[in-house]
Design an enzyme around this catalytic site. Sequence first.
Site, PDB file in Angstrom:
ATOM      1  N   LYS A  79       0.871  -1.085  -0.047  1.00 39.84           N
ATOM      2  CA  LYS A  79      -0.043  -0.221  -0.134  1.00 39.84           C
ATOM      3  C   LYS A  79       0.800   1.139   0.021  1.00 39.84           C
ATOM      4  O   LYS A  79       1.989   1.303   0.453  1.00 39.84           O
ATOM      5  CB  LYS A  79      -0.816  -0.090   1.179  1.00 39.84           C
ATOM      6  N   SER A 154      -9.511   1.046   3.327  1.00 37.98           N
ATOM      7  CA  SER A 154      -8.671   1.844   2.611  1.00 37.98           C
ATOM      8  C   SER A 154      -7.506   1.025   1.715  1.00 37.98           C
ATOM      9  O   SER A 154      -7.071   1.590   0.891  1.00 37.98           O
ATOM     10  CB  SER A 154      -8.128   2.782   3.447  1.00 37.98           C
ATOM     11  N   SER A 178      -9.374  -1.676   7.606  1.00 39.49           N
ATOM     12  CA  SER A 178      -8.892  -1.285   6.065  1.00 39.49           C
ATOM     13  C   SER A 178      -8.271  -2.715   5.435  1.00 39.49           C
ATOM     14  O   SER A 178      -7.740  -2.359   4.326  1.00 39.49           O
ATOM     15  CB  SER A 178      -7.946  -0.201   6.049  1.00 39.49           C
TER      16      SER A 178
HETATM   17  N1  GLN Z   1     -12.562   2.667   7.260  1.00 34.46           N
HETATM   18  C1  GLN Z   1     -12.183   3.254   8.253  1.00 34.46           C
HETATM   19  C2  GLN Z   1     -11.974   4.536   8.412  1.00 34.46           C
HETATM   20  O1  GLN Z   1     -12.128   5.219   7.361  1.00 34.46           O
HETATM   21  C3  GLN Z   1     -10.868   2.343   8.523  1.00 34.46           C
HETATM   22  C4  GLN Z   1      -9.964   2.858   7.919  1.00 34.46           C
HETATM   23  C5  GLN Z   1      -8.504   2.109   8.141  1.00 34.46           C
HETATM   24  O2  GLN Z   1      -8.642   1.294   8.693  1.00 34.46           O
HETATM   25  N2  GLN Z   1      -7.320   2.748   7.805  1.00 34.46           N
HETATM   26  O3  GLN Z   1     -11.604   5.215   9.397  1.00 34.46           O
END
Ligand code: GLN
Length: 486
Positions: A79, A154, A178
């Site tokens: 990532k 994400s 994420s």
């Molecule tokens: N979808 C969650 C958020 O937007 C988790 C994000 C993540 O785990 N980086 O906060």
Amino acid sequence: MMEKQWSLRESVAALVAGRVTSRELVMRSLARIEECDAAVGAFLLVDTEGALRAAAESDRRWTEGLPLSPLDGIPFAVKDNFCAKGLKTTCASRFLEDYVSPHDATAVSLLKGAGCVLMGKLNMDEFAMGSSTRSSALGLTRNPWDVSRVPGGSSGGSAAAVAAGEVPFALGTDTGGSVRQPASFCGVVGLKPTYGVISRYGVASFASSMDAVGVVTPSVEDAALVLECLAVRDPLDATSRSHPAPQFIRDTDQGVEGLRIGVLSEFAEAACSPRVQALLRQGIDQLVLAGAEARGASLPRPDQALLCYCALSAVEAASNLARYDGVRYGRTANGSTPMERASNSRGKYFGHEVKSRILLGTALLTDDMRESHYRPARHIREQVSEAFRALFASYDLIIGPTTPTGAFGMDERLTDLQMREMDLCTVYANLAGLPAITVPAGLDENGMPLGLQLIAPSFREELLFRGGRVLENALWRKGEGHARGL
Ligand code: GLN
């Protein structure tokens, strides 16, 4: 139509047997990227030259009989919030669009040290904030199962790249789900280890008390293989912890006989689609058939945990992202004073989602809101952790859904609340620092993959692999583990 992609385990076996070279694996990966990344958009950067160079070195080591590890020569990608020396690390933000890392993140350097070959950097929601990868400022990523749908987020690029067979494994980060949510949407395995088990050094921080490096792979066994390489205490990360039993592969086939499984069915009924609920029942049946005992378990504060996550992650994000001031990292906008330049840079180069979290986090730390919201959120977090400790006195593993539904459409507009609800089932493991895995287990009414989630006590990742293997073998037919249609 693509030829069948190898799992990580199969690639390793082929390398060890001398049936394939690292160069051939890298060429396969490049060919696959060429074939489908125009449609999928998982990669922000492909380092062809660097990968071929690293593959040549790996092949030399194999010829000399001196591989660095069993993973020597295996391609992977990360990532774009992981630093990799000499490559851009953008966090999918215009702020860091031109930022080149001077060093490797520890996770990247451990993999390189094992001989793995870095293929490039993967798309994500800007600074890892989001659940669809649509908040990336640098490109769109689509779900390889159906390119009209989102890959989740994400770590959407990580899940999409593995699902499309572009790389045998990828790293992502999981602060509230994420890694697990996109893995579930894309039909691959997503592992978030116990907090502190994989070093966060060199990974851009979002909410440091919950951020975890995670692993995306085609199979459960593959995840165990990668974790063995990464579960190393790192003096460069103050929160890094030694894993007491880091031999995961050994145990993956031990099954679940005699394990006590707590089932989050009440929770699933309240929050998830009928298809997801049915899948959960199938998962439980399979575990019981394999000799486990299953009983209902109640989740602590289901109404509050998500809000608590939203508040705490915003507060930590506001503080972590203060470092992007237009001086130390990334781009600088015009302005006549340093203050003005910082403020203009932040105004101009952060996207909407990031700004709204910074504003929320800053507001929550004002005197009034600190007492009325931030402190209660911290208190709920403690209650959640405590409740899990209590649950694990009676259970070895907890099973539940990973996501309330399957992947939604690229053009579907979700409200903030609907988007947040994608994290409903995943935030618990982050709040309590627990290890969790999602295993692809079935399809929704649109033919999109759905995962089931297992949560284990801290440092008991081997239980996730044992349970995950049973679910994977029983519910995810061989050959279905790769996206169709591409
Ligand atoms: N979808 C969650 C958020 O937007 C988790 C994000 C993540 O785990 N980086 O906060």
